[in-house]
Design an enzyme around this catalytic site. Sequence first.
Site, mmCIF file in Angstrom:
data_model
loop_
_atom_site.group_PDB
_atom_site.id
_atom_site.type_symbol
_atom_site.label_atom_id
_atom_site.label_comp_id
_atom_site.label_asym_id
_atom_site.label_seq_id
_atom_site.Cartn_x
_atom_site.Cartn_y
_atom_site.Cartn_z
ATOM 1 C CE LYS A 54 -3.751 -2.446 2.268
ATOM 2 N NZ LYS A 54 -4.464 -2.795 3.519
ATOM 3 C CD GLN A 98 -3.245 -4.099 6.758
ATOM 4 O OE1 GLN A 98 -3.206 -3.127 6.008
ATOM 5 N NE2 GLN A 98 -3.822 -5.236 6.401
ATOM 6 C CG ASP A 121 -9.387 0.023 4.896
ATOM 7 O OD1 ASP A 121 -9.242 -0.221 3.682
ATOM 8 O OD2 ASP A 121 -8.719 -0.521 5.801
#
Length: 288
Positions: A54, A98, A121
């Site tokens: 990422k 994460q 997200d």
Amino acid sequence: VTAQLVDGTAVARQVREDVAKGVAELAAARGTPPGLATVLIGDDPASEVYVRNKRRACTAAGMQDFHRHLPADITQEEVVALVDELAADPDVSGILLQLPLPKGLDRFALVDRIPPAKDVDGLTTLSRGLLARDLPGLRPCTPAGVIKLIDAARIPLEGAAAVVVGRSELVGHPAAELLLSRRATVTIAHSHTRDLAKVTRQADVLVVAAGVPGLITTAHVKPGTAVIDVGIHRTDSGLTGDVAYNEVAEVAGWITPVPGGVGPMTIAMLLANTLTAATMQAAGDDRA
Ligand code: NAD
């Protein structure tokens, strides 16, 4: 029939190029490029690889990389303080926590600490609510990538029978909501569904996110169906998906390969979300 291949690598490349252009434009207008803060807690090797990829993609698109790596024994309060600090930092356009988090941390409370305008997200309760109400907001990356692939292949959704296999918070459920907002007739199948094949054979568009290798065979697919395989499994002979690719490709109308289908879309959509977040913040919209 041999299915048309939906090339996720090519679509993802296009998304990333478009994002890079948008980043350059925003940087020229605003003085600073958008920035993504990735927060990695602990030393899970798979998470380390995901976060590294990422960050690389973010830098390649011309965005600022604000990475934080914290020890697994960090307290809930310390993570809250870090998220608050990133939330208040005008150079940070998006915050990605994460998952999974180490034991002892309350994932829901920490995710919900991310302001919706920076929730790249799309997993906070507020972002999920905006999606459920079909209001503008940041959408979860993998389901957003599924829709982008369907659109790129010009697979019609309005009025189509869409079946999603899997109802997870990360993939299946939001994928079904996105399909519904595109006016498909949506059915969600899951591990308690009776006679899965009977349900999936109704599909014009079949999105599979069950996490079971080779679950979907020709018995599950009506000829001409668009089959989107979200599953990823590491095997000795490489990556495979939830769909028995070779046989299903003989009956489907469209099919995504694994690797090279949905996989590359997830990071591309994360970058797209970060640019969207930065653009909305620059315009003073704090809901993104
Ligand atoms: P999950 O385990 O959280 O959810 C799986 C869902 O599938 C559940 O709702 C379950 O009810 C359903 N299911 C399980 N077995 C089933 C069966 N036999 N029949 C019908 N339904 C069944 O998994 P997830 O996070 O949604 O991920 C699903 C798959 O997608 C995994 O293989 C994962 O690795 C992959 N994935 C890929 C990406 C990507 O970027 N391509 C991103 C996230 C997840």
